[in-house]
Design a protein around this motif. Structure first.
Motif, PDB file in Angstrom:
ATOM      1  N   CYS A  81       0.912  -0.991   0.286  1.00  0.00           N
ATOM      2  CA  CYS A  81      -0.036   0.073  -0.034  1.00  0.00           C
ATOM      3  C   CYS A  81       0.437   1.169  -0.015  1.00  0.00           C
ATOM      4  N   ILE A  82       1.235   1.895  -1.149  1.00  0.00           N
ATOM      5  CA  ILE A  82       1.611   3.052  -1.429  1.00  0.00           C
ATOM      6  C   ILE A  82       1.057   4.092   0.087  1.00  0.00           C
ATOM      7  N   PRO A  83      -0.420   4.841   0.101  1.00  0.00           N
ATOM      8  CA  PRO A  83      -0.115   5.699   0.720  1.00  0.00           C
ATOM      9  C   PRO A  83       0.569   5.596   2.490  1.00  0.00           C
ATOM     10  N   TYR A  84       0.512   3.874   2.598  1.00  0.00           N
ATOM     11  CA  TYR A  84       1.248   3.234   3.775  1.00  0.00           C
ATOM     12  C   TYR A  84       2.778   3.369   3.443  1.00  0.00           C
ATOM     13  N   LEU A  85       2.770   2.968   2.998  1.00  0.00           N
ATOM     14  CA  LEU A  85       4.342   2.804   2.761  1.00  0.00           C
ATOM     15  C   LEU A  85       5.293   4.412   3.086  1.00  0.00           C
ATOM     16  N   SER A  86       4.548   4.988   2.292  1.00  0.00           N
ATOM     17  CA  SER A  86       5.286   6.652   2.117  1.00  0.00           C
ATOM     18  C   SER A  86       5.294   7.336   3.299  1.00  0.00           C
ATOM     19  N   GLN A  87       4.735   6.733   4.187  1.00  0.00           N
ATOM     20  CA  GLN A  87       4.583   7.390   5.352  1.00  0.00           C
ATOM     21  C   GLN A  87       5.550   7.628   6.728  1.00  0.00           C
ATOM     22  N   ARG A  88       6.153   6.046   6.501  1.00  0.00           N
ATOM     23  CA  ARG A  88       6.301   5.442   7.524  1.00  0.00           C
ATOM     24  C   ARG A  88       8.119   5.164   6.844  1.00  0.00           C
ATOM     25  N   ALA A  89       9.285   5.269   7.852  1.00  0.00           N
ATOM     26  CA  ALA A  89      11.013   5.101   7.818  1.00  0.00           C
ATOM     27  C   ALA A  89      11.074   4.661   9.139  1.00  0.00           C
ATOM     28  N   ILE A  90      11.847   3.929   8.956  1.00  0.00           N
ATOM     29  CA  ILE A  90      12.880   4.186  10.584  1.00  0.00           C
ATOM     30  C   ILE A  90      14.293   4.446  10.294  1.00  0.00           C
ATOM     31  N   VAL A  91      14.550   5.466  11.453  1.00  0.00           N
ATOM     32  CA  VAL A  91      16.038   5.912  10.597  1.00  0.00           C
ATOM     33  C   VAL A  91      17.272   5.410  11.721  1.00  0.00           C
ATOM     34  N   CYS A  92      18.064   5.486  11.223  1.00  0.00           N
ATOM     35  CA  CYS A  92      19.197   4.509  11.867  1.00  0.00           C
ATOM     36  C   CYS A  92      20.822   5.930  11.433  1.00  0.00           C
ATOM     37  N   PRO A  93      21.501   5.695  12.274  1.00  0.00           N
ATOM     38  CA  PRO A  93      23.083   6.038  11.935  1.00  0.00           C
ATOM     39  C   PRO A  93      23.660   6.218  11.657  1.00  0.00           C
ATOM     40  N   VAL A  94      23.989   4.421  11.147  1.00  0.00           N
ATOM     41  CA  VAL A  94      24.942   3.533  10.535  1.00  0.00           C
ATOM     42  C   VAL A  94      24.744   2.359   9.503  1.00  0.00           C
ATOM     43  N   ASN A  95      25.046   2.384   8.086  1.00  0.00           N
ATOM     44  CA  ASN A  95      23.990   1.572   7.481  1.00  0.00           C
ATOM     45  C   ASN A  95      23.947  -0.134   7.933  1.00  0.00           C
ATOM     46  N   THR A  96      25.094  -0.464   8.912  1.00  0.00           N
ATOM     47  CA  THR A  96      24.502  -1.860   9.384  1.00  0.00           C
ATOM     48  C   THR A  96      23.865  -1.939   9.780  1.00  0.00           C
ATOM     49  N   VAL A  97      22.910  -1.206  11.042  1.00  0.00           N
ATOM     50  CA  VAL A  97      21.725  -1.486  11.551  1.00  0.00           C
ATOM     51  C   VAL A  97      20.601  -1.176  10.283  1.00  0.00           C
ATOM     52  N   VAL A  98      20.839  -0.214   9.368  1.00  0.00           N
ATOM     53  CA  VAL A  98      19.796  -0.538   8.826  1.00  0.00           C
ATOM     54  C   VAL A  98      19.218  -1.423   7.727  1.00  0.00           C
ATOM     55  N   ASP A  99      20.464  -1.723   7.805  1.00  0.00           N
ATOM     56  CA  ASP A  99      20.744  -3.695   6.970  1.00  0.00           C
ATOM     57  C   ASP A  99      19.923  -4.943   6.644  1.00  0.00           C
ATOM     58  N   GLU A 100      20.297  -4.496   8.728  1.00  0.00           N
ATOM     59  CA  GLU A 100      19.685  -5.951   9.291  1.00  0.00           C
ATOM     60  C   GLU A 100      18.009  -5.381   9.390  1.00  0.00           C
ATOM     61  N   ILE A 101      17.866  -4.254   9.251  1.00  0.00           N
ATOM     62  CA  ILE A 101      16.053  -3.784   9.635  1.00  0.00           C
ATOM     63  C   ILE A 101      15.659  -4.071   8.754  1.00  0.00           C
ATOM     64  N   ASN A 102      16.370  -4.115   7.323  1.00  0.00           N
ATOM     65  CA  ASN A 102      15.597  -4.068   6.290  1.00  0.00           C
ATOM     66  C   ASN A 102      15.765  -5.685   5.676  1.00  0.00           C
ATOM     67  N   ASP A 103      16.834  -5.926   6.290  1.00  0.00           N
ATOM     68  CA  ASP A 103      16.459  -7.805   5.767  1.00  0.00           C
ATOM     69  C   ASP A 103      15.235  -8.528   6.510  1.00  0.00           C
ATOM     70  N   ASN A 104      15.318  -8.116   7.488  1.00  0.00           N
ATOM     71  CA  ASN A 104      13.839  -8.394   8.616  1.00  0.00           C
ATOM     72  C   ASN A 104      12.930  -8.060   7.980  1.00  0.00           C
ATOM     73  N   MET A 105      12.484  -6.558   7.602  1.00  0.00           N
ATOM     74  CA  MET A 105      11.114  -6.159   6.856  1.00  0.00           C
ATOM     75  C   MET A 105      11.049  -7.709   5.495  1.00  0.00           C
ATOM     76  N   LEU A 106      12.142  -7.439   4.542  1.00  0.00           N
ATOM     77  CA  LEU A 106      11.914  -8.260   3.484  1.00  0.00           C
ATOM     78  C   LEU A 106      11.735  -9.519   3.200  1.00  0.00           C
ATOM     79  N   ALA A 107      11.818 -10.090   4.660  1.00  0.00           N
ATOM     80  CA  ALA A 107      11.424 -11.726   4.865  1.00  0.00           C
ATOM     81  C   ALA A 107       9.997 -11.232   5.249  1.00  0.00           C
ATOM     82  N   LYS A 108       9.562  -9.894   5.516  1.00  0.00           N
ATOM     83  CA  LYS A 108       8.131 -10.218   6.268  1.00  0.00           C
ATOM     84  C   LYS A 108       7.453  -9.743   4.736  1.00  0.00           C
ATOM     85  N   VAL A 109       7.939  -9.240   3.691  1.00  0.00           N
ATOM     86  CA  VAL A 109       6.801  -9.895   2.402  1.00  0.00           C
ATOM     87  C   VAL A 109       6.218 -10.652   1.694  1.00  0.00           C
TER      88      VAL A 109
END
Length: 446
Positions: free
Chosen positions: A225-253
């Protein structure tokens, strides 16, 4: 801008980032429009000459507007200054001695936000690269915006208006270093700030699961859902944590992931000895990871959210930091819908492109052919600058490390209800204090 253009005058609108450029009618990215060199130094000039179409257009312009100016290195402004002096002096020789050749320039931006990024730079290096340390700054007249336009929304109740005003003041206090801060043993400067309890997440279990559930509730029902996704994000200082969260989110798709591997080669070497391929095998090139550069392996699913890392086609809204939702996957291209910017909902195709990256520790330039994207359920604080979101989760496994990062993170949310912070201490336990770095020497010059 509208006033001048309605009178037939020319206004050139540029910005330091793609997202900011899309917000202005006819906006362009500053480096692209003014042809500012990538490898810039203190004598650089823009690749614009007298008598060219672009040179004549700039000469006839009544005003230049440059948004998000504080995040650009001062050498870029100085290169434009030298170029405009040359172009403008063709008609009036005295313009050679005027800042920007006498051309009026409106610089927009917020010095509380992240300043120019200097690789492995110290605090002194970052401050010295800022626009306020340029010789041009003495010619600048500083104008302050003082009215919070969100508070003038007639649909707000008195209570909601008061809460919004209180939240805005708290955010500004963080950005200007006025919020109460403490220093720890062995530290010289006060940098540690207490976050209000109502904004904190204090999970007993897995931290990543907790921040995901807070920012992306009912994700399984709204993953595409574009309206749902476009208004949400998790922000972190470094890429290593960002990649870990993104991998978890991709597994939920739902569905199977498709992996894309890059084609990596070496170019621009001064010499290539016989054992060069043994020193830098393909496996080594594949393992190289650079900030703001696509990875060797990218996994995608139908419905996954990604962000562009490069400017592809500004007329279609495909700029650096544009967020997309994947619709269809092929071998060398994928189809997606634009989620942010001026062309929301438009179908676009993203191809493989070749990008070049280098580092002082390598005797070569890496060329990587890959999709210029990353998953964007989570983003670094620097990458999300310029985004405005309804629901923001700030995950601080590690504290921020440079000026303005905490301010940028908390100011992405439009309301107090849409902001949640999860902070870990040195033992990995939830806590309420984190670092807030403010370079007061920059703000004092304003």
């Amino acid at each position: 801008m509208a006033n001048l253009r309605s009178r037939g005058e020319i206004v050139l609108a540029v910005a330091s980032s793609g997202v900011a450029a899309l917000l202005m009618p006819g906006g362009r990215i500053a480096h692209s429009w003014f042809r500012i060199p990538i490898d810039i130094h203190d004598r650089s000039m823009c690749a614009i000459r007298r008598g060219t179409i672009l040179g004549d257009l700039i000469r006839k312009a009544s005003l230049i507007i440059w948004d998000e100016a504080p995040m650009t290195h001062k050498l870029c402004f100085e290169a434009l200054d030298r170029t405009l002096r040359d172009i403008q002096s063709a008609d009036e020789p005295a313009n050679e001695y005027k800042p920007f050749g006498g051309k009026p320039i409106l610089l927009g931006g917020d010095f509380r936000q992240v300043l120019p990024v200097i690789e492995k730079g110290t605090r002194a290096d970052v401050v010295d690269a800022s626009l306020v340390r340029s010789a041009l700054w003495k010619h600048v007249e500083v104008l302050h915006l003082t009215t919070n336009m969100r508070l003038h929304n007639p649909s707000l109740s008195q209570q909601a208006r008061g809460e919004l005003a209180e939240f805005a003041k708290w955010v500004l206090d963080i950005g200007e270093g006025r919020a109460p801060m403490n220093k720890r043993q062995g530290e010289v400067e006060r940098t540690w700030i207490e976050i209000p309890k109502e904004l904190l997440l204090t999970p007993c279990g897995d931290k990543i699961t907790a921040i995901i559930d807070a920012v992306y509730p009912d994700f399984e029902l709204n993953y595409d859902c574009i309206p749902y996704l476009s208004q949400r994000a998790i922000v972190c200082p470094v890429n290593t944590v960002v990649d870990e969260i993104n991998d978890n989110m991709l597994a939920k798709v739902p569905g199977d992931a498709k992996d894309y591997l890059s084609s990596d080669t070496i170019s621009n070497t001064l010499e290539k000895p016989v054992d060069f391929d043994l020193l830098y095998p393909i496996e080594f090139l594949n393992s190289i990871s650079i900030n703001n550069f696509q990875e060797h392996r990218i996994s995608l699913k139908i419905g996954s959210a990604v962000v562009l890392l490069r400017n592809i086609n500004q007329s279609l809204g495909l700029c650096n930091e544009t967020r997309l939702m994947v619709i269809r996957l092929s071998d060398y291209v994928f189809e997606s819908k634009i989620m942010t910017g001026t062309n929301i909902g438009q179908l676009v195709c993203i191809p493989w492109i070749v990008l070049s990256g280098n580092s002082p520790k390598w005797p070569f330039t890496l060329q990587r052919r890959q999709f210029p994207i990353r998953l964007c359920y989570a983003m670094t604080i620097n990458k999300c600058q310029g985004q405005t979101l309804g629901n923001v989760g700030v995950y601080l496994r590690n504290p921020v490390f440079t000026h303005g990062q905490l301010y940028v993170a908390v100011s992405r949310a439009t309301s107090k209800q849409g902001l949640k912070l999860l902070i870990e201490d040195d033992d990995g336990k939830p806590c309420s204090t984190t670092r807030n770095i403010v370079y007061t020497e920059i703000l004092s010059l304003l």
